[in-house]
Design a protein around this motif. Structure first.
Motif, PDB file in Angstrom:
ATOM      1  N   GLY A  23      24.952 -28.140 -69.626  1.00 25.88           N
ATOM      2  CA  GLY A  23      26.032 -27.199 -69.900  1.00 25.88           C
ATOM      3  C   GLY A  23      26.009 -26.017 -68.952  1.00 25.88           C
ATOM      4  N   LEU A  24      24.815 -25.522 -68.635  1.00 24.67           N
ATOM      5  CA  LEU A  24      24.700 -24.413 -67.684  1.00 24.67           C
ATOM      6  C   LEU A  24      25.167 -24.830 -66.297  1.00 24.67           C
ATOM      7  CD1 LEU A  24      21.267 -22.869 -68.718  1.00 24.67           C
ATOM      8  CD2 LEU A  24      23.531 -21.819 -68.946  1.00 24.67           C
ATOM      9  N   ARG A  25      24.886 -26.068 -65.929  1.00 27.26           N
ATOM     10  CA  ARG A  25      25.356 -26.548 -64.623  1.00 27.26           C
ATOM     11  C   ARG A  25      26.884 -26.569 -64.588  1.00 27.26           C
ATOM     12  NH1 ARG A  25      25.676 -32.451 -62.301  1.00 27.26           N
ATOM     13  NH2 ARG A  25      26.545 -31.942 -60.293  1.00 27.26           N
ATOM     14  N   VAL A  26      27.511 -27.015 -65.693  1.00 24.99           N
ATOM     15  CA  VAL A  26      28.979 -27.012 -65.748  1.00 24.99           C
ATOM     16  C   VAL A  26      29.504 -25.593 -65.574  1.00 24.99           C
ATOM     17  CG1 VAL A  26      30.998 -27.441 -67.201  1.00 24.99           C
ATOM     18  CG2 VAL A  26      29.141 -29.108 -67.160  1.00 24.99           C
ATOM     19  N   GLN A  27      28.917 -24.640 -66.302  1.00 21.55           N
ATOM     20  CA  GLN A  27      29.368 -23.250 -66.195  1.00 21.55           C
ATOM     21  C   GLN A  27      29.195 -22.720 -64.773  1.00 21.55           C
ATOM     22  OE1 GLN A  27      31.077 -21.751 -68.561  1.00 21.55           O
ATOM     23  NE2 GLN A  27      30.812 -23.604 -69.771  1.00 21.55           N
ATOM     24  N   PHE A  28      28.092 -23.082 -64.126  1.00 22.27           N
ATOM     25  CA  PHE A  28      27.876 -22.663 -62.739  1.00 22.27           C
ATOM     26  C   PHE A  28      28.964 -23.234 -61.835  1.00 22.27           C
ATOM     27  CE2 PHE A  28      26.294 -23.182 -58.472  1.00 22.27           C
ATOM     28  CZ  PHE A  28      25.754 -21.931 -58.197  1.00 22.27           C
ATOM     29  N   GLU A  29      29.261 -24.526 -61.995  1.00 28.87           N
ATOM     30  CA  GLU A  29      30.242 -25.173 -61.117  1.00 28.87           C
ATOM     31  C   GLU A  29      31.653 -24.663 -61.375  1.00 28.87           C
ATOM     32  OE1 GLU A  29      29.226 -26.580 -58.632  1.00 28.87           O
ATOM     33  OE2 GLU A  29      27.291 -27.465 -59.095  1.00 28.87           O
ATOM     34  N   ILE A  30      31.961 -24.242 -62.607  1.00 34.96           N
ATOM     35  CA  ILE A  30      33.275 -23.650 -62.885  1.00 34.96           C
ATOM     36  C   ILE A  30      33.451 -22.395 -62.039  1.00 34.96           C
ATOM     37  CG2 ILE A  30      34.597 -22.371 -64.626  1.00 34.96           C
ATOM     38  CD1 ILE A  30      33.559 -24.426 -66.699  1.00 34.96           C
ATOM     39  N   LYS A  31      32.392 -21.602 -61.937  1.00 35.47           N
ATOM     40  CA  LYS A  31      32.473 -20.337 -61.209  1.00 35.47           C
ATOM     41  C   LYS A  31      32.319 -20.506 -59.701  1.00 35.47           C
ATOM     42  CE  LYS A  31      30.727 -17.707 -65.063  1.00 35.47           C
ATOM     43  NZ  LYS A  31      29.529 -17.273 -65.733  1.00 35.47           N
ATOM     44  N   ASN A  32      31.482 -21.439 -59.263  1.00 37.21           N
ATOM     45  CA  ASN A  32      31.093 -21.486 -57.851  1.00 37.21           C
ATOM     46  C   ASN A  32      31.359 -22.802 -57.137  1.00 37.21           C
ATOM     47  OD1 ASN A  32      29.787 -18.836 -57.977  1.00 37.21           O
ATOM     48  ND2 ASN A  32      28.324 -19.867 -59.290  1.00 37.21           N
ATOM     49  N   GLY A  33      31.719 -23.835 -57.860  1.00 36.15           N
ATOM     50  CA  GLY A  33      31.779 -25.154 -57.246  1.00 36.15           C
ATOM     51  C   GLY A  33      33.169 -25.567 -56.795  1.00 36.15           C
ATOM     52  N   ASN A  34      33.231 -26.784 -56.283  1.00 38.95           N
ATOM     53  CA  ASN A  34      34.512 -27.379 -55.923  1.00 38.95           C
ATOM     54  C   ASN A  34      34.817 -28.504 -56.911  1.00 38.95           C
ATOM     55  OD1 ASN A  34      33.015 -29.661 -55.139  1.00 38.95           O
ATOM     56  ND2 ASN A  34      32.899 -28.955 -53.023  1.00 38.95           N
ATOM     57  N   LEU A  35      35.932 -29.205 -56.711  1.00 36.74           N
ATOM     58  CA  LEU A  35      36.366 -30.238 -57.651  1.00 36.74           C
ATOM     59  C   LEU A  35      35.326 -31.339 -57.818  1.00 36.74           C
ATOM     60  CD1 LEU A  35      38.434 -31.698 -59.437  1.00 36.74           C
ATOM     61  CD2 LEU A  35      39.411 -32.651 -57.346  1.00 36.74           C
ATOM     62  N   SER A  36      34.731 -31.798 -56.719  1.00 39.81           N
ATOM     63  CA  SER A  36      33.761 -32.882 -56.781  1.00 39.81           C
ATOM     64  C   SER A  36      32.499 -32.473 -57.545  1.00 39.81           C
ATOM     65  CB  SER A  36      33.408 -33.346 -55.371  1.00 39.81           C
ATOM     66  OG  SER A  36      32.523 -34.433 -55.412  1.00 39.81           O
ATOM     67  N   ASN A  37      32.036 -31.240 -57.297  1.00 40.50           N
ATOM     68  CA  ASN A  37      30.856 -30.744 -58.008  1.00 40.50           C
ATOM     69  C   ASN A  37      31.145 -30.550 -59.490  1.00 40.50           C
ATOM     70  OD1 ASN A  37      29.439 -30.621 -55.611  1.00 40.50           O
ATOM     71  ND2 ASN A  37      29.750 -28.443 -55.330  1.00 40.50           N
TER      72      ASN A  37
END
Length: 115
Positions: A24-38
């Motif tokens: 879940g923390l990884r999802v929250q990180f990717e929402i803020k900092n990632g791209n579509l693939s991540n």
């Protein structure tokens, strides 16, 4: 979240010792900092590690991500809110999922020795 925390999350996920909260923390990180693939890969990994009884958590994560996901991924996640998702579940397109890497490919962090 700083870069060290991200490395800690990814190393725990890769070693398969991560909790549902780590995913879940990884999802929250990717929402803020990632791209579509991540982001789609992080969500997919969360869906694989969680169960259908966690559908409210799944729904909250998809809602948080909906402005960044394209239609194919939105439909996939909404269709699987109440279902078990396995690493071999057919995906709409390639993404950076750690848990489907061996099954479906598409996460080319290392060269595939079989091609």
């Amino acid at each position: 979240m700083d870069i060290m925390r991200r490395e800690e999350i990814l190393s725990s996920i890769i070693s398969r010792q991560a909790t549902r909260n780590d995913y879940g923390l990884r999802v929250q990180f990717e929402i803020k900092n990632g791209n579509l693939s991540n982001l789609s890969g992080a969500l997919l990994d969360y869906f694989i590690i969680s169960n259908a009884e966690h559908n409210m958590d799944r729904l909250d994560m998809v809602k948080d991500s909906m402005l960044q996901l394209d239609d194919d991924w939105l439909l996939f996640f909404y269709d699987h809110i109440d279902r078990k998702v396995l690493p071999c579940t057919p995906l709409p397109k390639s993404c950076k999922s750690i848990l489907t890497e061996d099954v479906q490919g598409g996460f080319n962090s290392i060269e595939n020795p079989y091609t």
